[in-house]
Design an enzyme around this catalytic site. Structure first.
Site, short mmCIF file in Angstrom:
data_model
loop_
_atom_site.label_atom_id
_atom_site.label_comp_id
_atom_site.label_asym_id
_atom_site.label_seq_id
_atom_site.Cartn_x
_atom_site.Cartn_y
_atom_site.Cartn_z
N GLU A 1 0.84 -1.21 0.00
CA GLU A 1 0.00 0.00 0.00
C GLU A 1 0.88 1.26 0.00
O GLU A 1 0.55 2.27 0.62
CB GLU A 1 -0.93 -0.05 1.22
CG GLU A 1 -2.19 0.79 1.12
CD GLU A 1 -3.08 0.46 -0.06
OE1 GLU A 1 -3.24 -0.74 -0.38
OE2 GLU A 1 -3.61 1.41 -0.66
C1 LIG Z 1 2.49 -9.78 0.43
C2 LIG Z 1 2.26 -8.67 -0.54
C3 LIG Z 1 0.95 -8.32 -0.88
C4 LIG Z 1 0.72 -7.30 -1.82
N1 LIG Z 1 -0.57 -7.04 -2.23
C5 LIG Z 1 -0.76 -6.25 -3.33
C6 LIG Z 1 -2.05 -6.15 -3.95
O1 LIG Z 1 -3.04 -6.71 -3.47
N2 LIG Z 1 -2.17 -5.40 -5.08
C7 LIG Z 1 -1.10 -4.77 -5.65
O2 LIG Z 1 -1.26 -4.15 -6.68
N3 LIG Z 1 0.13 -4.84 -5.08
C8 LIG Z 1 0.33 -5.56 -3.95
N4 LIG Z 1 1.58 -5.67 -3.39
C9 LIG Z 1 2.68 -4.92 -3.96
C10 LIG Z 1 3.19 -3.78 -3.06
O3 LIG Z 1 2.23 -2.77 -2.96
C11 LIG Z 1 4.54 -3.32 -3.63
O4 LIG Z 1 5.47 -4.34 -3.38
C12 LIG Z 1 5.00 -2.01 -3.02
O5 LIG Z 1 4.16 -0.96 -3.43
C13 LIG Z 1 6.45 -1.66 -3.40
O6 LIG Z 1 6.69 -1.85 -4.76
P1 LIG Z 1 7.96 -2.70 -5.24
O7 LIG Z 1 7.93 -3.99 -4.49
O8 LIG Z 1 7.98 -2.78 -6.71
O9 LIG Z 1 9.20 -1.90 -4.71
P2 LIG Z 1 9.98 -0.71 -5.49
O10 LIG Z 1 8.99 0.27 -6.01
O11 LIG Z 1 10.94 -1.29 -6.46
O12 LIG Z 1 10.78 -0.02 -4.31
C14 LIG Z 1 12.01 -0.54 -3.79
C15 LIG Z 1 12.54 0.42 -2.72
O13 LIG Z 1 12.83 1.70 -3.30
C16 LIG Z 1 12.12 2.74 -2.64
N5 LIG Z 1 11.70 3.74 -3.63
C17 LIG Z 1 11.11 3.52 -4.85
N6 LIG Z 1 10.85 4.69 -5.45
C18 LIG Z 1 11.25 5.68 -4.62
C19 LIG Z 1 11.23 7.08 -4.65
N7 LIG Z 1 10.70 7.75 -5.69
N8 LIG Z 1 11.72 7.76 -3.59
C20 LIG Z 1 12.23 7.13 -2.53
N9 LIG Z 1 12.28 5.78 -2.44
C21 LIG Z 1 11.80 5.05 -3.46
C22 LIG Z 1 10.94 2.05 -1.98
O14 LIG Z 1 10.46 2.78 -0.85
C23 LIG Z 1 11.54 0.70 -1.61
O15 LIG Z 1 12.19 0.80 -0.38
C24 LIG Z 1 1.82 -6.62 -2.40
C25 LIG Z 1 3.13 -6.97 -2.02
C26 LIG Z 1 3.36 -7.98 -1.14
C27 LIG Z 1 4.77 -8.35 -0.82
#
Ligand SMILES: Cc1cc2nc3c(=O)[nH]c(=O)nc-3n(C[C@H](O)[C@H](O)[C@H](O)COP(=O)(O)OP(=O)(O)OC[C@H]3O[C@@H](n4cnc5c(N)ncnc54)[C@H](O)[C@@H]3O)c2cc1C
Length: 596
Positions: A442
């Protein structure tokens, strides 16, 4: 491991005594017709029975079993289908839903308490009703009348569940770069193609149909976040007579093996020309998602409190029973080989830190829910606008601060158990594992902090922040003559002033230094959160002090003593946070990539 008991006494205290929620409900005509104090109380009581009696007993075994994937089908742990049926029969999915389509129209202040119980009892299960409620919100706010009539009643009842499909393998935080496509058909529908990952409860065997809200791009969409549209994509097509038709063209490719919430299915969803319908306007999908995000993000913050409350209940019981060493002041229970660990100052530090975060956090989530209720239900434009500002400002704090402190609390709870906290049997390690995800999904907590500092505080040049300052300042002013509150108002005012100074400092820095916001954001959100919790504890003192005299139950006196602990031992963290923020971005940005 203590059995989870819904903290009804404390929830009633927060709702009725700290916030006088019944007076708020009576002042909002659209809510007043749905809820009165007796109805609210009956709902709390029944929610307590279901969450403590049905959901909590499944939590541990379901964590062991997990969900199973087989050829695209996902089966849930033992007892989940029956528990889901109980939720459906009670209409719990639609508790806060629009009554025009079968929802119960209850205020968020009340729904928040139910959510906390459900998440505290069984977070993996609780995600299913939570996601459905989120999907309903987006659909209710942005869907056409036809879509709402066709889908909402069965979603509010829970016969059909909902899922939110945003994330793709290469696109999480940055949804502007998603690749899922939606091609228009002649009949007004769209063919959706692409792969979504991490979709919570994207596939399962508890509901008859699963309604996915999918973010995708139209063929001529502009690049970036302004080119994203939202589509409703049902697992089974719904015929005009309301009966289910053929299976839609998408399936669950696999489910993830993961650290926590193991009993919830986290799905890879492959859309292969699946039929979907536009929700809201073309290219405005992200905005539509944001409507429900304030609710969802508060809901995730509440997950943090739920897990923390469960951890506190167990730790409190254990600290009373486990005997090790003698109290520094001499034996307290000489008839036993040693004293209960509760006598040791450090164990008290742990338990009081937990209690401060849990009870202060519950008050804070109810405070934010109150602004959500006003923003949604007030018929006074000015009041609504003011509340919308508060919601915008406070939502990232609620999501990130409550989940950060939620994880802290579960880890402290584990520590209270010593080595036994590391062992599965006692349940504390599961709470740590389950709570961890709340900081990540989220929108990660880092992104919440950027939202607070960048989009809310700096972008409004402090105007949104001032709404909060005014609220706290008027509380201080109104209560200056209150003797019980006196010891708290001064440090609260000092903490607010410190936060205001730092706010001004970062707004100034942001003008010249593009890294200033990112460098300050996480510490700033923490500082904000600690100050907001101090405000909540001051409000708690105001409600508890008049009833503390002669209180033999320890409920009210315990509140006053916990407030003192919070102000003495936790609020001072804001001093060091302020120092860190003032040091700016130089130390962070000075290293080259090969130096990190
Ligand atoms: C168990 C689980 C359930 C989930 N359920 C859902 C769901 O129901 N629906 C759905 O759509 N998604 C879902 N997600 C996905 C989740 O919302 C994402 O994993 C999350 O938003 C982070 O995206 P990412 O994993 O691609 O990380 P990334 O976006 O690659 O981020 C990696 C790191 O970089 C940092 N970062 C990235 N961009 C910036 C920036 N501009 N400034 C500063 N820091 C930054 C982030 O804070 C993080 O620490 C789920 C994930 C998990 C693990």
């Amino acid at each position: 491991m203590a059995d989870y008991q819904a903290p009804l006494r404390d929830m009633r205290f927060v709702l009725n005594e700290v916030f006088d929620a019944p007076a708020l409900w009576a002042s909002l005509p659209k809510i007043a017709e749905n809820v009165d104090p007796d109805t609210a109380d009956a709902i709390l009581e029944e929610a307590g029975k279901i969450t403590s009696g049905v959901l909590a007993p499944l939590n541990r075994e379901a964590d062991e079993q997990g969900c199973k994937w087989n050829e695209g089908e996902v089966s849930t742990p033992e007892g989940f289908k029956e528990a889901y049926q109980t939720i459906v029969e009670g209409g719990w999915n639609g508790l806060g839903g629009n009554p025009d389509f079968g929802g119960m129209g209850m205020p968020k202040t009340l729904v928040a308490q139910f959510e906390e119980m459900m998440q505290g009892a069984n977070m993996a299960f609780g995600l299913a009703p939570m996601l459905t409620a989120g999907a309903c919100l987006a659909l209710d706010a942005h869907g056409s009348q036809e879509l709402k009539e066709k889908y909402l009643p069965n979603m509010y009842s829970g016969v059909w569940s909902g899922a939110m499909d945003l994330t793709e393998p290469h696109a999480g935080t940055d949804l502007g770069i998603i690749r899922t496509k939606a091609e228009p058909n002649d009949d007004g529908s769209f063919n959706v193609t692409g792969t979504k990952i991490f979709i919570t409860w994207g596939e399962h065997d508890m509901a008859e149909n699963i309604i996915h809200l999918v973010l995708a791009k139209l063929p001529d969409a502009p690049k970036g976040p302004k080119g994203i549209s939202l589509f409703l994509v049902p697992k089974f097509m719904v015929n005009d007579d309301g009966f289910l038709g053929e299976r839609n063209q998408f399936s669950c490719g696999s489910i993830e093996k993961k650290m926590g919430i193991k009993a919830s299915a986290t799905c890879v969803m492959n859309f292969d020309g699946a039929k979907g319908w536009l929700v809201g306007e073309e290219n405005k999908g992200l905005a539509a998602m944001f409507t429900m995000m304030n609710y969802e993000r508060l809901g995730v913050g509440i997950q943090g409190i739920g897990a923390a409350e469960a951890s506190l209940q167990s730790a409190r019981g254990y600290a009373n029973e486990r005997i090790q060493s003698r109290a520094p002041t001499g034996a307290q229970q000489p008839e036993k080989a040693a004293d209960p660990i509760l006598v040791h100052p450090d164990v008290r530090r742990m338990l009081l830190t937990m209690k401060s975060y849990v009870e202060g956090g519950r008050a804070f989530s109810t405070y934010v829910a109150q602004w959500l209720d006003i923003s949604k239900y007030s018929d006074n434009d000015e009041q609504r606008k003011h509340a919308e500002g508060m919601v915008a400002l406070l939502t990232p704090v609620a999501k990130a601060f409550l989940t950060d402190r939620g994880l802290d609390t579960t880890i402290i709870g584990q520590q209270v158990f010593g080595g036994h906290g590391f062992i599965r049997e006692w349940g504390q390690e599961q709470l740590v594992r389950d709570c961890r995800i709340t900081q990540i999904y989220e929108g990660t907590n880092g992104i919440q902090a950027m939202d607070l500092m960048g989009r809310k505080v700096v972008a409004s040049q402090g105007k949104l922040y001032e709404l909060f300052v005014q609220d706290v300042a008027s509380f201080i002013e109104e209560n200056t003559g209150d003797a019980a509150l006196k010891p708290y108002l001064e440090p609260l005012a000092a903490s607010l002033e410190r936060l205001s100074d730092v706010t001004e400092h970062v707004i100034k820095q942001a003008g010249d230094n593009p890294n200033a916001i990112g460098a300050a954001a996480v510490d700033y959100l923490d500082m904000f959160g600690y100050t907001a919790l101090a405000y909540m504890w001051a409000k708690t003192v105001k409600a508890a002090a008049p009833k503390a005299e002669g209180d033999t139950s320890g409920f009210y006196t315990g509140k006053l003593k916990t407030a003192r602990f919070y102000f003495d031992r936790l609020l001072p963290k804001t001093v060091s946070l302020a120092e860190g923020i003032r040091s700016g971005s130089d130390a962070m940005m000075a290293l080259a990539a090969n130096e990190i």
